[in-house]
Design a protein around this motif. Structure first.
Motif, mmCIF file in Angstrom:
data_model
loop_
_atom_site.group_PDB
_atom_site.id
_atom_site.type_symbol
_atom_site.label_atom_id
_atom_site.label_comp_id
_atom_site.label_asym_id
_atom_site.label_seq_id
_atom_site.Cartn_x
_atom_site.Cartn_y
_atom_site.Cartn_z
ATOM 1 N N ASN A 65 -45.499 42.770 -48.138
ATOM 2 C CA ASN A 65 -45.997 43.362 -49.377
ATOM 3 C C ASN A 65 -45.772 42.477 -50.595
ATOM 4 O O ASN A 65 -46.508 42.558 -51.564
ATOM 5 C CB ASN A 65 -45.340 44.728 -49.612
ATOM 6 C CG ASN A 65 -45.790 45.750 -48.602
ATOM 7 O OD1 ASN A 65 -46.861 45.620 -48.022
ATOM 8 N ND2 ASN A 65 -44.987 46.762 -48.381
ATOM 9 N N ASN A 66 -44.727 41.622 -50.579
ATOM 10 C CA ASN A 66 -44.451 40.782 -51.736
ATOM 11 C C ASN A 66 -45.131 39.423 -51.644
ATOM 12 O O ASN A 66 -44.848 38.539 -52.439
ATOM 13 C CB ASN A 66 -42.937 40.618 -51.948
ATOM 14 C CG ASN A 66 -42.263 39.887 -50.811
ATOM 15 O OD1 ASN A 66 -42.917 39.395 -49.894
ATOM 16 N ND2 ASN A 66 -40.945 39.817 -50.869
ATOM 17 N N GLY A 67 -46.033 39.228 -50.665
ATOM 18 C CA GLY A 67 -46.788 37.992 -50.557
ATOM 19 C C GLY A 67 -46.091 36.907 -49.762
ATOM 20 O O GLY A 67 -46.651 35.847 -49.566
ATOM 21 N N GLN A 68 -44.866 37.158 -49.306
ATOM 22 C CA GLN A 68 -44.154 36.171 -48.511
ATOM 23 C C GLN A 68 -44.398 36.430 -47.037
ATOM 24 O O GLN A 68 -44.603 37.563 -46.612
ATOM 25 C CB GLN A 68 -42.647 36.230 -48.775
ATOM 26 C CG GLN A 68 -42.240 35.708 -50.118
ATOM 27 C CD GLN A 68 -40.730 35.576 -50.214
ATOM 28 O OE1 GLN A 68 -40.009 36.475 -49.823
ATOM 29 N NE2 GLN A 68 -40.285 34.463 -50.733
ATOM 30 N N SER A 94 -42.853 24.878 -47.474
ATOM 31 C CA SER A 94 -43.465 25.975 -46.722
ATOM 32 C C SER A 94 -42.500 27.148 -46.574
ATOM 33 O O SER A 94 -42.872 28.299 -46.817
ATOM 34 C CB SER A 94 -43.893 25.468 -45.348
ATOM 35 O OG SER A 94 -44.354 26.532 -44.558
ATOM 36 N N ASP A 95 -41.261 26.847 -46.203
ATOM 37 C CA ASP A 95 -40.287 27.905 -45.928
ATOM 38 C C ASP A 95 -39.832 28.642 -47.182
ATOM 39 O O ASP A 95 -39.521 29.829 -47.121
ATOM 40 C CB ASP A 95 -39.050 27.329 -45.231
ATOM 41 C CG ASP A 95 -39.266 27.083 -43.751
ATOM 42 O OD1 ASP A 95 -40.335 27.447 -43.228
ATOM 43 O OD2 ASP A 95 -38.344 26.525 -43.125
ATOM 44 N N GLN A 148 -40.657 33.161 -44.453
ATOM 45 C CA GLN A 148 -40.145 32.919 -45.807
ATOM 46 C C GLN A 148 -39.092 33.958 -46.182
ATOM 47 O O GLN A 148 -38.087 33.623 -46.810
ATOM 48 C CB GLN A 148 -41.293 32.913 -46.812
ATOM 49 C CG GLN A 148 -42.171 31.690 -46.691
ATOM 50 C CD GLN A 148 -43.461 31.802 -47.475
ATOM 51 O OE1 GLN A 148 -43.870 32.890 -47.885
ATOM 52 N NE2 GLN A 148 -44.120 30.672 -47.672
ATOM 53 N N GLU A 149 -39.312 35.200 -45.791
ATOM 54 C CA GLU A 149 -38.316 36.236 -46.072
ATOM 55 C C GLU A 149 -37.021 35.963 -45.317
ATOM 56 O O GLU A 149 -35.933 36.111 -45.862
ATOM 57 C CB GLU A 149 -38.864 37.617 -45.714
ATOM 58 C CG GLU A 149 -39.930 38.098 -46.678
ATOM 59 C CD GLU A 149 -40.503 39.447 -46.292
ATOM 60 O OE1 GLU A 149 -40.271 39.925 -45.165
ATOM 61 O OE2 GLU A 149 -41.196 40.030 -47.139
ATOM 62 N N ALA A 150 -37.138 35.540 -44.054
ATOM 63 C CA ALA A 150 -35.946 35.232 -43.255
ATOM 64 C C ALA A 150 -35.201 34.033 -43.829
ATOM 65 O O ALA A 150 -33.966 34.027 -43.907
ATOM 66 C CB ALA A 150 -36.338 34.970 -41.799
#
Length: 175
Positions: free
Chosen positions: A36-39, A165-166, A43-45
């Motif tokens: 939902n936040n575009g990540q 990227s990450d 990327q969240e991990a």
């Protein structure tokens, strides 16, 4: 072992294998799907693991990665140039990283991005041929990586691309 127990054991092993494969597929698939936040899931991990390694707030700072002919420049800056707390945390962390990288210790990036991070193995193997310099800037700090070996320059560029990227919205290509 009787046939019933053997079938039950086989079914249990099969279920475990399928579960592991499904988990891996979801992890890989989750890396590409946006939340939902575009990540992406990856990327969240990475952001979550980064919170355990980097003392500064990723939501209040930005990484800049600038590849160049001899390696590259990594700037970490506070989004608010007068945020003394984030600036101090950035400086402390990058000083420690410069020292660690100069000794071949790339444990922090490996912990955040994984042991198979592009460029990481080459950097660990070639650390003695890479100069890592720390410099403060008014809004954070800079690490400059310099080598005269084309393969290590390529490894640094790959390493920078992986971090860009990450880190998603927390990182940018430098100028």
């Amino acid at each position: 072992m009787n046939i019933g127990r053997r079938r039950l054991l086989t079914a249990g092993i099969t279920t475990a294998c399928v579960g592991a494969a499904l988990g891996a597929a979801l992890w890989i698939g989750g890396t590409q799907q946006e939340s939902n936040n575009g990540q992406t899931g990856r990327q969240e991990a990475v952001a979550e693991r980064g919170r355990t390694v980097m003392p500064f707030d990723l939501e209040e700072t930005t990484h800049h990665f600038t590849p160049n002919e001899t390696g590259g420049i990594q700037d970490v800056v506070a989004d608010q140039p007068d945020d003394e707390k984030q600036i101090a945390l950035i400086r402390t962390h990058l000083k420690q990283e410069a020292k660690a990288f100069g000794q071949g210790d790339f444990g922090d990036p490996a912990q955040i991005h994984g042991d198979s991070m592009p460029g990481l193995t080459a950097l660990q193997d070639g650390y003695e041929r890479i100069e890592v310099r720390y410099r403060e800037r008014s809004d954070g700090a800079t690490l400059t990586y310099t080598t005269d070996e084309p393969a290590l320059v390529d490894a640094l560029h790959d390493w920078f691309k992986a971090q860009l990227s990450d880190h998603g919205d927390h990182a940018e290509t430098g100028h």
